[in-house]
Scaffold this motif. Sequence first.
Motif, PDB file in Angstrom:
ATOM      1  N   ILE A 119       0.854  -1.190   0.000  1.00  0.00           N
ATOM      2  CA  ILE A 119       0.000   0.000   0.000  1.00  0.00           C
ATOM      3  C   ILE A 119       0.888   1.237   0.000  1.00  0.00           C
ATOM      4  CG2 ILE A 119      -1.823   1.254   1.221  1.00  0.00           C
ATOM      5  CD1 ILE A 119      -2.755  -1.381   2.407  1.00  0.00           C
ATOM      6  N   ARG A 121       0.876   5.400  -0.009  1.00  0.00           N
ATOM      7  CA  ARG A 121       0.077   6.606   0.184  1.00  0.00           C
ATOM      8  C   ARG A 121       0.774   7.698  -0.630  1.00  0.00           C
ATOM      9  NH1 ARG A 121      -1.088   9.497   6.024  1.00  0.00           N
ATOM     10  NH2 ARG A 121      -2.920  10.629   5.348  1.00  0.00           N
ATOM     11  N   LEU A 126      -5.420  18.765  -4.757  1.00  0.00           N
ATOM     12  CA  LEU A 126      -6.742  18.924  -4.140  1.00  0.00           C
ATOM     13  C   LEU A 126      -7.823  19.073  -5.190  1.00  0.00           C
ATOM     14  CD1 LEU A 126      -6.017  21.389  -1.195  1.00  0.00           C
ATOM     15  CD2 LEU A 126      -6.856  19.041  -1.011  1.00  0.00           C
ATOM     16  N   HIS A 403      -7.101  19.481   7.952  1.00  0.00           N
ATOM     17  CA  HIS A 403      -6.260  19.407   6.752  1.00  0.00           C
ATOM     18  C   HIS A 403      -4.967  20.211   6.886  1.00  0.00           C
ATOM     19  CE1 HIS A 403      -5.732  18.206   2.546  1.00  0.00           C
ATOM     20  NE2 HIS A 403      -5.007  19.281   2.483  1.00  0.00           N
ATOM     21  N   GLN A 412       0.693  21.473   1.693  1.00  0.00           N
ATOM     22  CA  GLN A 412      -0.610  21.600   2.336  1.00  0.00           C
ATOM     23  C   GLN A 412      -1.721  21.815   1.306  1.00  0.00           C
ATOM     24  OE1 GLN A 412       2.241  23.053   3.603  1.00  0.00           O
ATOM     25  NE2 GLN A 412       2.310  21.418   5.107  1.00  0.00           N
ATOM     26  N   SER A 415      -3.733  16.636  -1.499  1.00  0.00           N
ATOM     27  CA  SER A 415      -4.413  15.561  -0.796  1.00  0.00           C
ATOM     28  C   SER A 415      -3.540  14.316  -0.984  1.00  0.00           C
ATOM     29  CB  SER A 415      -5.798  15.377  -1.403  1.00  0.00           C
ATOM     30  OG  SER A 415      -6.509  14.331  -0.771  1.00  0.00           O
ATOM     31  N   PHE A 416      -4.119  13.153  -0.898  1.00  0.00           N
ATOM     32  CA  PHE A 416      -3.371  11.912  -1.127  1.00  0.00           C
ATOM     33  C   PHE A 416      -4.373  10.847  -1.507  1.00  0.00           C
ATOM     34  CE2 PHE A 416      -4.976   9.750   2.548  1.00  0.00           C
ATOM     35  CZ  PHE A 416      -5.255  10.762   3.437  1.00  0.00           C
ATOM     36  N   ASN A 417      -3.872   9.757  -2.086  1.00  0.00           N
ATOM     37  CA  ASN A 417      -4.716   8.575  -2.175  1.00  0.00           C
ATOM     38  C   ASN A 417      -3.866   7.333  -1.926  1.00  0.00           C
ATOM     39  OD1 ASN A 417      -3.444   8.121  -4.649  1.00  0.00           O
ATOM     40  ND2 ASN A 417      -5.331   8.119  -5.837  1.00  0.00           N
ATOM     41  N   TYR A 418      -4.539   6.199  -1.876  1.00  0.00           N
ATOM     42  CA  TYR A 418      -3.853   4.939  -1.610  1.00  0.00           C
ATOM     43  C   TYR A 418      -3.748   4.149  -2.900  1.00  0.00           C
ATOM     44  CZ  TYR A 418      -4.611   6.067   3.295  1.00  0.00           C
ATOM     45  OH  TYR A 418      -4.613   6.690   4.509  1.00  0.00           O
ATOM     46  N   ARG A 419      -2.545   3.715  -3.233  1.00  0.00           N
ATOM     47  CA  ARG A 419      -2.331   2.900  -4.427  1.00  0.00           C
ATOM     48  C   ARG A 419      -1.860   1.530  -3.957  1.00  0.00           C
ATOM     49  NH1 ARG A 419       0.033   7.819  -8.301  1.00  0.00           N
ATOM     50  NH2 ARG A 419      -1.586   9.253  -7.583  1.00  0.00           N
ATOM     51  N   VAL A 420      -2.662   0.540  -4.250  1.00  0.00           N
ATOM     52  CA  VAL A 420      -2.459  -0.793  -3.687  1.00  0.00           C
ATOM     53  C   VAL A 420      -1.974  -1.731  -4.786  1.00  0.00           C
ATOM     54  CG1 VAL A 420      -3.529  -2.677  -2.421  1.00  0.00           C
ATOM     55  CG2 VAL A 420      -4.314  -0.317  -2.037  1.00  0.00           C
TER      56      VAL A 420
ATOM     57  N   LEU B 367      -3.488   3.649 -11.916  1.00  0.00           N
ATOM     58  CA  LEU B 367      -3.319   4.081 -10.520  1.00  0.00           C
ATOM     59  C   LEU B 367      -3.006   5.575 -10.417  1.00  0.00           C
ATOM     60  CD1 LEU B 367      -3.572   1.104  -9.894  1.00  0.00           C
ATOM     61  CD2 LEU B 367      -1.556   1.256  -8.426  1.00  0.00           C
ATOM     62  N   ALA B 373     -10.087   7.462  -3.819  1.00  0.00           N
ATOM     63  CA  ALA B 373      -9.394   7.349  -2.537  1.00  0.00           C
ATOM     64  C   ALA B 373      -8.484   6.124  -2.529  1.00  0.00           C
ATOM     65  CB  ALA B 373     -10.413   7.267  -1.409  1.00  0.00           C
ATOM     66  N   VAL B 375      -7.023   3.020  -5.157  1.00  0.00           N
ATOM     67  CA  VAL B 375      -6.913   2.393  -6.476  1.00  0.00           C
ATOM     68  C   VAL B 375      -6.037   1.161  -6.312  1.00  0.00           C
ATOM     69  CG1 VAL B 375      -7.415   4.284  -8.062  1.00  0.00           C
ATOM     70  CG2 VAL B 375      -5.180   4.179  -6.984  1.00  0.00           C
ATOM     71  N   ARG B 401     -11.471  14.949  -0.538  1.00  0.00           N
ATOM     72  CA  ARG B 401     -10.014  15.075  -0.633  1.00  0.00           C
ATOM     73  C   ARG B 401      -9.439  15.896   0.515  1.00  0.00           C
ATOM     74  NH1 ARG B 401     -11.306  16.996  -5.494  1.00  0.00           N
ATOM     75  NH2 ARG B 401     -11.518  15.532  -7.227  1.00  0.00           N
ATOM     76  N   HIS B 403      -8.402  16.600   4.300  1.00  0.00           N
ATOM     77  CA  HIS B 403      -7.976  16.041   5.581  1.00  0.00           C
ATOM     78  C   HIS B 403      -7.906  14.510   5.548  1.00  0.00           C
ATOM     79  CE1 HIS B 403      -7.144  16.495   9.912  1.00  0.00           C
ATOM     80  NE2 HIS B 403      -7.639  15.289   9.977  1.00  0.00           N
ATOM     81  N   ARG B 405      -8.869  10.874   3.774  1.00  0.00           N
ATOM     82  CA  ARG B 405      -9.302  10.266   2.512  1.00  0.00           C
ATOM     83  C   ARG B 405      -9.076   8.766   2.667  1.00  0.00           C
ATOM     84  NH1 ARG B 405      -7.292  11.474  -3.747  1.00  0.00           N
ATOM     85  NH2 ARG B 405      -9.366  11.274  -4.640  1.00  0.00           N
TER      86      ARG B 405
END
Lengths: 428, 428
Positions: A119, A121, A126, A403, A412, A415-420, B367, B373, B375, B401, B403, B405
């Motif tokens: 995983i 992050r 944004l 945030h 700042q 944002s972020f996301n999760y890539r699995v 990805l 949030a 992928v 997006r 704070h 996610r």
Amino acid sequence: MTLAVERQADDVATIMREVGRRARKASRTLALASREAKDVALVAAGRRLRETEAAVLAANAADVAAAKAAGVAGSFIDRLTLTHARIAAVAEGLETVAGLADPVGETIASWTRPNGLRIDRVRTPLGVVGVIYESRPNVTADAGALCLKAGNAAILRGGADSFRSSAAIHAALVEGLDEAGLPTDAVQLVPTRDRAAVGAMLSGLDGNVDVIVPRGGKGLVARVQQEARVPVFAHLEGNCHVYVAANADLEMARSIVLNAKMRRTGVCGAAETLLVDRAVAASHLGPLIAALIEAGCDVRGDAEAQLADQRVTPATEEDWRTEYLDAIIAVKVVDGIDAAISHVETYGSHHTDAIVTADERLAKKFLAEVDSAIVLHNASTQFADGGEFGFGAEIGIATGRMHARGPVGVEQLTSFNYRVHGTGQTRP
Amino acid sequence: MTLAVERQADDVATIMREVGRRARKASRTLALASREAKDVALVAAGRRLRETEAAVLAANAADVAAAKAAGVAGSFIDRLTLTHARIAAVAEGLETVAGLADPVGETIASWTRPNGLRIDRVRTPLGVVGVIYESRPNVTADAGALCLKAGNAAILRGGADSFRSSAAIHAALVEGLDEAGLPTDAVQLVPTRDRAAVGAMLSGLDGNVDVIVPRGGKGLVARVQQEARVPVFAHLEGNCHVYVAANADLEMARSIVLNAKMRRTGVCGAAETLLVDRAVAASHLGPLIAALIEAGCDVRGDAEAQLADQRVTPATEEDWRTEYLDAIIAVKVVDGIDAAISHVETYGSHHTDAIVTADERLAKKFLAEVDSAIVLHNASTQFADGGEFGFGAEIGIATGRMHARGPVGVEQLTSFNYRVHGTGQTRP
């Protein structure tokens, strides 16, 4: 240079809806833009700004003349006025942002689960950032550049009195974007002075604004927080404290208090209240007050401060709550660190507060218990600044807890996301 | 066990204002509470819950009887009903949260500036968290525990039909807090079923609510997002996709698609749409559809899916937008990865989307370009879960997006501040 032409405000809602739609579209491209393209745009914008200096100064002269004719205050005119040096600083600022690391795509954390899934992050933009600011034309470039670097589309709405100046600066940004092959809608200046445009932005433009950043005085920020239907990164005010605690070295305290209050009195990190612990009041209170007065500061104090120096005028309850942004300070003697923390929590604005002491235990307690964006030990509150934090540039100092908190720089604004990463895993 | 008694709703505003005031006060103590105290409270609450199982089951039986008398749906009754096993799971959940690392006070980053200032970025609580949920009494414990662990005061407002059950569980939490010497107001259950209490929470209770977490169906979350005057961590819905791309291994694709759709159809990470790339449609489309139908899934598809299997019924535009939360899937053939990404961005909900392929280049593109949030590459969408991510527990999956996610665990329920360590530095 093509200047944005002010559009008639007969249908602000329609104009703004289109601005939002175009920003969202541009944000999709910008989110995937390479670091190189974004930096080319920023450097080119800086170059164009220098090349078009005469036109920018002419536009600014027209703004300044109109503002003077309208009889606005001198400090307002000062913030509005551009000079050769200020334009050079704005252009340099664009290059500084180009030189910052690209936050987009950075892996912030990475871990592997027992089932083999990795995983990551990863930082992402944004989306669309709305910036609402007063008549400081330089913010057009500063805010636009930070949003762009973080992969966000920006909708900029500057004060009406700076419309021509902001448009001239904005033109350079647009040319930079164009030169880099990026969508010119990535940084839009609201094409009308009509105040209804602000209301439209605060409504979120049909979901096309992801966050609003207000930069300006109390009135503006309060309105934004009141009306916004989208998240806001706001700093309401900086009612900052310096607490000179037990075991504070007098020389260090004097130097920090003077700097925190007097280096620049108009910045949000300027100290507004000095708390002196009873443990050092006998030795420190008089000299600290004297140093402030000698530096040109008006001192308002409690009974003990008045006793320590006859030049101190009485402080009222209101003084403890006031962000002077001027050469005025409120001074109070407190009974121990709990009383100091309680005062800061009661009257402060959760912005920036400092303790001066040689006692590590007291410092640790103050830093842990004062709930402010920035807390300092043995340093001036005027370090509350993105540049001083090493962020390169900032769009403001956030005092909320959601945030962004403290200096809002490029990171700042992401944002972020999760890539699995799997190899065929299914969940049992 | 002292049960919260429902208060008369003749003045909900007054009741709620008091709840907010007490939460804020408790949050100050909780923010500084030791890990040990918080964990003692959680473990004690788990023990009390087991000890008072009979009372909890009796309260739940009364709720269930009233709900049945009111004629509510079976799935609703199922979520409302507590059993020995479910209470044991809730108690275990409390102990799991106790076992998690304390996020508060953790130094996330630390750096030293050229002037010698050391800047630490340290996790702090958010303050007061309002949780609004439907009639699932277990959420009372799950949400209360996560907020507590993160040093936040919680205001819990469960569905009116679960009031007695939630009160019985809440009583165990309160006793745990009391045993640990923590303020019992740290986890409050709204003491009225009146729906006006929700409106009051959404208004922010005079600034005493810092963030709202809605947990429930579309209607609830939409109302919260519409009305809230404070930040919201919401997940609107999970319209999740599996994209079987070029170079996908058929066996892996079949296993992932079946798991993503059918493991549990009612969870937000369940797949709702299957996209099959034209490059593999001839070989993969028929077998994937057949596997789904044989597993009991209703398949709605575009013209090509219907051609591939006569049991496929036509999908309408509405199907691409629908979160079925049921054994139904929409199937479509797409022309290449750009079309797949475009479909996901157009119809998806930015929750969780997966690609199946042996081509690393395609996976990397998916990805990077799908703005969700979570992928995944070669893994089931049903891994969208805080536990599966290693967060220990979660309060929901955020699709915004700002704070938080993705899975919202204890870390996402915190903020941070900057603690600056100097040796007398002043700003030049």
